[in-house]
Structure formats: structure tokens, C-alpha cells
Design an enzyme around this catalytic site. Structure first.
Site, PDB file in Angstrom:
ATOM      1  N   CYS A 101      -3.379 -11.992   6.126  1.00 56.92           N
ATOM      2  CA  CYS A 101      -4.755 -11.555   5.502  1.00 56.92           C
ATOM      3  C   CYS A 101      -4.227  -9.630   5.394  1.00 56.92           C
ATOM      4  CB  CYS A 101      -5.771 -11.928   6.638  1.00 56.92           C
ATOM      5  SG  CYS A 101      -6.995  -9.939   6.335  1.00 56.92           S
ATOM      6  N   LYS A 138     -14.315 -19.807   6.348  1.00 58.80           N
ATOM      7  CA  LYS A 138     -13.359 -18.942   6.605  1.00 58.80           C
ATOM      8  C   LYS A 138     -12.414 -18.106   7.856  1.00 58.80           C
ATOM      9  CE  LYS A 138     -13.456 -14.558   5.328  1.00 58.80           C
ATOM     10  NZ  LYS A 138     -12.210 -13.205   4.300  1.00 58.80           N
TER      11      LYS A 138
HETATM   12  C1  SIN Z   1     -10.173 -11.649   4.071  1.00 65.38           C
HETATM   13  O1  SIN Z   1     -11.276 -11.122   5.163  1.00 65.38           O
HETATM   14  O2  SIN Z   1      -9.721  -9.799   4.023  1.00 65.38           O
HETATM   15  C2  SIN Z   1      -9.270 -12.049   3.561  1.00 65.38           C
HETATM   16  C3  SIN Z   1      -8.296 -13.075   4.235  1.00 65.38           C
HETATM   17  C4  SIN Z   1      -7.179 -13.343   3.675  1.00 65.38           C
HETATM   18  O3  SIN Z   1      -6.637 -12.843   2.978  1.00 65.38           O
HETATM   19  O4  SIN Z   1      -6.426 -14.161   4.512  1.00 65.38           O
END
Ligand code: SIN
Length: 308
Positions: free
Chosen positions: A127, A44
Site C-alpha cells: 500500500c 479490502k
Molecule cells: C489504499 O487503501 O490506500 C489502497 C490500498 C493499496 O494500495 O494497497
């Protein structure tokens, strides 16, 4: 069929891997990816401190796709730095996805995570889900400044995860910026930001954060993903490896990404829907497609899209 690929000198046992964000936040999820048929473990996107992310509901699938506004829930970079050595025991590359809430964060995190020796670092400039923080990848000057700073502290292969661009002028504007950084790969595309999915029965948006605005993924974004892969493949004359993301639901979708120029593909919405079993299915489907069409490997068909 052997679906292994090499990107920036790193061998991936399969060309399929998870997209940063999909089932890759916790140690358990990362280990599950390690034991799966995925060709890499992508973390992540990590921030300086751990985050719980945006309020729920924040991920909703719908026919043809998904919408999310997760808000970068993650354990914080220190936890991922401590995990990397263990994750490498699974015998596949570990890709550390680096994010940040401000420019300095990216540099701090990249430097620290680089010391833990992930196989690659993917810098997330795209993001769409942090309220008040625009996607950096839409600002070429900030992108260049930030990436140059990060590049100076990273010694492992480094790539960037970009948002979708919708006009050739924007591909042409970004390519020289990216070319000046000394990147080892591109990851294309992040979700299509700030869509709105409505439930006409309840007369409400389906997710809570940002008034219902969120990043779109899945089948509906595949043509946008393919266009971005193709555009950058051509602008870099096939010399900068691309990891394609967007709409990989079947092996045939992956084949389309390869034809457009991708070296490997990431899977988000499908992984969320099916779990890690999707990697075996996708591999079998892609293998069958390649065999049927007379290709011997993913690299064999890379970039071979014909224009009419
Ligand atoms: C998110 O955690 O909101 C998604 C991450 C991303 O789209 O880079």
C-alpha cells in the site's frame, strides 16, 4: 467458454475477480461481489482497527487510468472475520487481504483471519498511501521477516500482493526472498505508487492526501503490470501461480496477462468505473478472444508469450 481456473488447489469459477480495494469494503459491497460474475470475493485490505482512511477527494479517474490515496479505509479485521462464513455461501473463493500499520499487526490479523477459514489469504506488502509508511515490498529484509512470521500462523493458501518493480535486478533480488517463504501465489501488481495528477485549470493536484501523491491504476500501468507478471513467471519457471492486476479494461487485456503467465486477473479501476457488471462483459470478451485464437481455457494460453 469455461473460464474457471485453479490456484493453489482452490477452484475459481471465473478467472476474473476484484482487486483488493475496489468496491469491497462493506458487507453490502462484498455481497454484491458474491452475487456478481466475479470468480472470487476479495476483501479490502484489513487492519487491526477499523479506519476511515485519508481525507477526500482520494480517488479520481482520468483518461487512461486512476489515482488513489484511500489510506486503507476498512472495517477492521474482526468484522471481516465475522463475515467470511456468510460470504462463502456464494459458492466462490473468499480471499482475505491482510495489511497492517506495523509488522506485528500482520501476524495478529493473519492468525485471526486464518481461523475464519477464508479460501486464501493475500498479504498486502504494497500500500503506497499511508503517510510515513513506506511500501514494505520495496524492503527485502523486512518483507522476508514479516512473511516468514505470517507464514507460520497461516494454514490456508497464502500469497503476497507486491508493488511494481522497475528493474530486473529488483525482480531477481525479490524472487529468492519470496521463494524462501513457501508462498502459494503472487498477486502482481498493486498500484504504481506516488504518482501525481494535476488539473491545470484549477492548478491543483486532483486528490487531497499526501500533497496529491497517490497510486496509479488502469490502462497506463498495464505494461508495468505485464512486465512484472512476466518477470516473476520466468523467475519461478511457471511454478508459482500469479494473479495479474493492472490495466484490465477489456478481455483482451486479460488475455495479455494470461499470455505473460497470470493464472487469473484482478480488476480495480474498471470495477470502480463500471460496477460489477464489468465481470460479465470481461468474461464474454475473454471467452471470444480465447475461442478466436483456438484456446480452450485460460490455462491453455498461460505463459505462452513468444519473444521476438
Ligand atoms: C489504499 O487503501 O490506500 C489502497 C490500498 C493499496 O494500495 O494497497
Amino acid at each position: 467458454m469455461d473460464l474457471s481456473v485453479t490456484i493453489a488447489g482452490v477452484r475459481f469459477p471465473s478467472c476474473f475477480m476484484n482487486a483488493a480495494g475496489a468496491r469491497c469494503v462493506t458487507r453490502e459491497e462484498l455481497e454484491t461481489l458474491g452475487r456478481s460474475g466475479a470468480g472470487a470475493i476479495v476483501t479490502k485490505s484489513m487492519t487491526l482497527e477499523s479506519r476511515t482512511g485519508n481525507p477526500e477527494p482520494r480517488y479520481v479517474p482520468f483518461p487512461g487510468g486512476s489515482i488513489n490515496s484511500m489510506g486503507l479505509p476498512n472495517l477492521g479485521y474482526r468484522a471481516y472475520a465475522a463475515l467470511i462464513h456468510e460470504l462463502k455461501q456464494f459458492g466462490k473463493p473468499v480471499v482475505a487481504s491482510v495489511a497492517g500499520l506495523q509488522e506485528d499487526d500482520f501476524v495478529t490479523i493473519a492468525q485471526a483471519i486464518n481461523d475464519s477459514r477464508p479460501d486464501l489469504i493475500e498479504v498486502n506488502l504494497s500500500c503506497p498511501n499511508i503517510p510515513g509508511k513506506p511500501q514494505i515490498g520495496y524492503d527485502p529484509e523486512t518483507s522476508e521477516r514479516l512473511l516468514k512470521r505470517v507464514r507460520r500462523v497461516v494454514t490456508v493458501p497464502m500469497g503476497v500482493k507486491l508493488p511494481p518493480y522497475f528493474d530486473p535486478a529488483h525482480h531477481q533480488m525479490m524472487a529468492p526472498v519470496l521463494g524462501r517463504i513457501g508462498l502459494d501465489f503472487l498477486s502482481l501488481i498493486n498500484s504504481v505508487g506516488n504518482g501525481l495528477v494535476v488539473d491545470p485549470e484549477t492548478e491543483k493536484a486532483v486528490i487531497k492526501p499526501k500533497g496529491g501523491f497517490g497510486g496509479l491504476g488502469g490502462t497506463i500501468i498495464k505494461p508495468v503490470a505485464l512486465a512484472n507478471v512476466r518477470a516473476f513467471w520466468k523467475l519461478f519457471e511457471g511454478k508459482l501461480p500469479i494473479i495479474g492486476t493492472g490495466g484490465v479494461v477489456t478481455g483482451r487485456d486479460a488475455f495479455e496477462h494470461l499470455l505473460c503467465g497470470a493464472s487469473a486477473v484482478q480488476v480495480g479501476t474498471t470495477l470502480m468505473a463500471e460496477g460489477v457488471g464489468c465481470f460479465e462483459r470481461l468474461s464474454a470478451e475473454l471467452g471470444a478472444t480465447l475461442q478466436r485464437k483456438g484456446y480452450r481455457s485460460p490455462a491453455d494460453c498461460r505463459g505462452r508469450l513468444q519473444e521476438l
